[in-house]
Design an enzyme around this catalytic site. Structure first.
Site, PDB file in Angstrom:
ATOM      1  N   LYS A 145      12.566  14.901 -10.867  1.00  0.00           N
ATOM      2  CA  LYS A 145      12.563  15.844  -9.882  1.00  0.00           C
ATOM      3  C   LYS A 145      12.798  17.317 -10.342  1.00  0.00           C
ATOM      4  CE  LYS A 145      13.297  12.854  -6.253  1.00  0.00           C
ATOM      5  NZ  LYS A 145      11.965  13.170  -5.580  1.00  0.00           N
ATOM      6  N   ARG A 189      12.059   2.487  19.387  1.00  0.00           N
ATOM      7  CA  ARG A 189      12.809   2.635  20.302  1.00  0.00           C
ATOM      8  C   ARG A 189      12.929   3.749  21.267  1.00  0.00           C
ATOM      9  NH1 ARG A 189      18.204   2.389  16.759  1.00  0.00           N
ATOM     10  NH2 ARG A 189      16.746   3.881  15.719  1.00  0.00           N
ATOM     11  N   HIS A 216       6.337   2.425  -8.972  1.00  0.00           N
ATOM     12  CA  HIS A 216       5.019   3.155  -9.516  1.00  0.00           C
ATOM     13  C   HIS A 216       4.731   3.072 -10.651  1.00  0.00           C
ATOM     14  CE1 HIS A 216       5.453   4.253  -5.178  1.00  0.00           C
ATOM     15  NE2 HIS A 216       6.499   5.128  -5.542  1.00  0.00           N
ATOM     16  N   ASP A 256      13.723   4.553  -7.825  1.00  0.00           N
ATOM     17  CA  ASP A 256      12.822   4.981  -6.851  1.00  0.00           C
ATOM     18  C   ASP A 256      11.240   5.108  -7.551  1.00  0.00           C
ATOM     19  OD1 ASP A 256      12.407   6.531  -4.422  1.00  0.00           O
ATOM     20  OD2 ASP A 256      12.248   8.186  -5.645  1.00  0.00           O
ATOM     21  N   LYS A 297       8.096   0.346   0.734  1.00  0.00           N
ATOM     22  CA  LYS A 297       8.951   0.350  -0.352  1.00  0.00           C
ATOM     23  C   LYS A 297      10.252   1.162   0.286  1.00  0.00           C
ATOM     24  CE  LYS A 297       9.158   4.939  -2.456  1.00  0.00           C
ATOM     25  NZ  LYS A 297       9.175   5.582  -3.803  1.00  0.00           N
TER      26      LYS A 297
END
Ligand code: NAP
Length: 484
Positions: free
Chosen positions: A331, A51, A240, A235, A148
Site C-alpha cells: 500500500k 437488518r 489473489h 489480505d 473473502k
C-alpha cells in the site's frame, strides 16, 4: 466486432448484506450492467436482505443511487434502470435471528435456480447456511457465493469449510476471488493453452523468472482495524497473488472444466517450497508530506503488521525447478498497478555481439489500471547505420484487434456472478485449494511471530523498502518499475 451475449435463464438472487458497501459498489452495479447488456432476463428477481428496516421502495432508491454512482452514463438508460429496479425486493432479515426467513422463503420461486450471495462478514456465513437449510432453501438448485476473507489461517478456513459442508455440497459453494474474474487473467489461460507459440517455452529452460506486482497508492483507509489483524500476506498473497501464480505455473488441464483446472492449481500450491527469512521482506509505510503513516492509520503505537511484502518463491517440480517467482504487494506505493511479467532467458548466443538495446523478451500481463498484454521483443532500429537493436512492445491490448467494444470489458464481478448463475465453478476457489494456500502461508506468519519480526519502514510513494530491491539484486535481477 459485436460480442456474443448468451442470456442466462431467469433466476432468484438473494444478496445477504444487500445494504453494504460491496453490494453498493460492486454487486448491484454489476447486476445492472448484465441486465442492460441483455444477459440477465427481465424475469429475474433480486432480493436485498439485511437488518436495516427498509421497504422495497427504499431499497430501490438505494440501488438507484448505486447505479448512478458506479455505472457509466451511456449504460444508464432510464427505461432500463426502471425495469431493473422493478425486479428488486427487500427483506429485513437477521442472520442470527428468526426475523424475515419465512418471508424470504415465500418469495423464492419454485421453478428457477436460486443463488445466495453472502456479502456479510465471514462470522455470519455459518448462521446464514444453517438458516437457509432450516428454512428449506438449501436444496440442490441453490448456490451460495462467499466473499473473502475465507478464513484467517488454516484452522479457521477448515472450520468454515466444515460448517458450509454441513449444509451445501462443494459443487454449490462459490468462493469468490475477483482477481480470477478479470479478462486478462482468463486471457492468460487462452494465451498459454490456445497457442502453440508460448507453451513449449513455458518452463525453467526458457523462462528466467516471473514477477507479480500488486501495488496500491492508497493506505489502509477505513479498513484499519481489519487490516491490522490481517496484513499484506493474508489480505493479498494467500488469495489473489497465489491464484495468479497458480494460473501461470499450472500444467495444462485436460479440459477447461472446473475440477480439471482446480486440480492443476492445487498441485502448484502443494509444490511450493517453504520460505526462509532470506526469501521475504516485510515493510510498513511511514508518514510523508502530511500523509499519515501506517501506525496512525491503524491507530497503534507498535503494530508489526506489514503493509508491504516481497517474496521469492520456488515451485519444486520439473517444469519450474530453478525459475524463481518474485511476488510483491504493498500500500502507499508509487503507482497503482497490478501486473504479471514473465521474463524469458537471453538467446544462448548473440550474433550481434554485446549490444545496447538487446533485452530479454518479457510478456507483461497487465491487470490494473488498464487490462492488456504486451510482449517486448528485440528488433532492428530502423534506418541506415548498421545493426542497432531496440526493444519494442508488441501490444496485444484487445482494442485494436477487436474494436472499440473490447474496451468495454465487463467488471470481474459481472463475469463471476454470471458464472454462478450458469453453474460454472472454474473461476472460483475450491475448499482444498484455500486450505492448501493457508497451509503454506501459516508457517511463514508463525515464523514472523516467533522471531518478533518487525517490518522495514518505507516512504509513501516509493517502491517499498530498500531490502526488497536487494531480494532481487542478490539474484542479479531487478524489479520492474512500479508505474501505472
Ligand atoms: P459492510 O459495508 O459492513 O456491509 C455488511 C452488510 O451486512 C450490511 O448490509 C449489513 O446490513 C449486513 N449485516 C450485518 N450484520 C447482519 C446480520 N446479523 N444479519 C443480516 N445482515 C447483516 O461490509 P462490505 O464491505 O459490504 O463487505 C461484505 C463482505 O464482503 C465482507 O465479508 C467483506 O470482507 C467482503 N468484501 C468486501 C469488499 C468491499 O470492497 N467492500 C471487497 C472484498 C470483500 P445491516 O447492518 O443493515 O444488517
Amino acid at each position: 466486432m459485436a460480442s456474443r451475449i448468451i442470456p442466462v435463464d431467469p433466476f432468484d438472487l438473494v444478496i445477504f448484506g444487500g445494504t453494504g458497501d460491496l453490494a453498493r459498489r460492486k454487486i448491484l452495479p454489476a447486476l445492472y450492467r448484465r441486465f442492460w447488456a441483455g444477459q440477465i432476463p427481465p424475469e429475474v428477481a433480486i432480493i436485498g436482505a439485511a437488518r436495516s428496516d427498509l421497504d422495497d421502495a427504499q431499497y430501490r432508491a438505494f440501488a438507484r443511487e448505486a447505479i448512478e454512482e458506479f455505472v457509466s452514463e451511456v449504460k444508464r438508460v432510464p427505461a432500463t434502470v426502471e425495469a431493473f429496479l422493478g425486479r428488486l425486493r427487500y427483506v429485513v432479515i437477521d442472520a442470527r435471528g428468526e426475523t424475515g426467513w419465512a418471508e424470504l422463503s415465500r418469495l423464492m420461486r419454485a421453478d428457477v435456480d436460486h443463488a445466495f450471495y453472502f456479502s456479510v462478514g465471514p462470522s455470519l456465513f455459518g448462521d446464514l447456511a444453517q438458516r437457509l437449510r432450516d428454512n428449506g432453501m438449501a436444496g440442490p438448485e441453490a448456490r451460495i457465493v462467499v466473499e473473502k476473507p475465507f478464513g484467517h489461517d488454516l484452522a479457521s478456513a477448515r472450520a468454515l469449510n466444515r460448517t458450509l459442508a454441513q449444509h451445501f455440497d462443494e459443487a454449490q459453494i462459490y468462493r469468490i476471488d475477483h482477481y480470477l474474474g478479470k479478462e486478462t487473467v482468463q486471457n492468460l489461460m487462452a494465451i498459454r493453452f490456445g497457442n502453440m507459440l508460448f507453451e513449449p517455452l513455458w518452463n525453467a529452460q526458457y523462462i528466467d523468472h516471473i514477477q507479480i506486482t500488486v501495488a496500491e497508492t492508497v493506505g489502509v483507509g477505513g479498513r484499519g482495524p481489519y487490516y491490522d489483524r490481517s496484513g499484506a500476506m493474508r489480505d493479498m498473497v494467500q488469495n489473489h497473488m497465489m491464484q495468479l501464480l497458480c494460473l501461470i505455473a499450472m500444467e495444462p488441464p485436460s479440459h477447461f472444466d472446473p475440477d480439471a483446472v482446480r486440480d492443476e492449481k492445487l498441485k502448484v500450491i502443494r509444490a511450493l517450497d517453504a520460505l526462509g527469512p532470506e526469501d521475504i521482506v516485510r515493510g510498513q509505510y511511514c508518514a510523508d508530506d502530511g500523509v499519515p503513516g501506517y501506525l496512525t492509520d491503524v491507530d497503534s503505537r507498535d503494530s508489526t503488521t506489514e503493509s508491504f511484502v516481497a517474496l521469492r518463491l520456488a515451485v519444486s517440480n520439473w517444469r519450474w525447478k530453478g525459475t524463481p517467482f518474485y511476488l510483491r504487494t504493498g500500500k502507499r506505493m508509487r503507482a497503482r498497478t497490478s501486473e504479471i511479467a514473465i521474463t524469458f532467458k537471453e538467446p544462448p548466443h548473440s550474433i550481434f555481439g554485446v549490444q545496447k538495446g538487446q533485452a530479454p523478451n518479457v510478456l507483461v500481463i497487465k491487470l490494473q489500471p488498464n487490462e492488456g498484454i504486451t510482449l517486448n521483443v528485440t528488433i532492428k532500429e530502423p534506418g541506415p547505420g548498421g545493426m542497432r537493436l531496440i526493444e519494442v512492445p508488441l501490444d496485444m491490448s484487445f482494442a485494436e484487434a477487436l474494436g472499440p467494444e473490447a474496451q468495454d470489458i465487463p467488471d470481474a464481478y459481472e463475469r463471476l456472478i454470471m458464472d454462478v448463475i450458469r453453474g460454472n465453478q472454474t473461476l472460483f476457489m475450491r475448499g482444498d485449494e484455500v486450505e492448501a494456500a493457508w497451509a503454506w502461508t501459516d508457517p511463514i506468519i508463525a515464523g514472523w511471530e516467533a522471531r518478533e519480526d518487525r517490518p522495514r519502514p518505507y516512504d509513501a510513494g516509493s517502491s517499498g523498502p530498500e531490502d526488497s530491491l536487494m531480494l532481487m539484486h542478490r539474484d542479479g535481477r531487478r524489479w520492474r518499475e512500479v508505474r501505472p
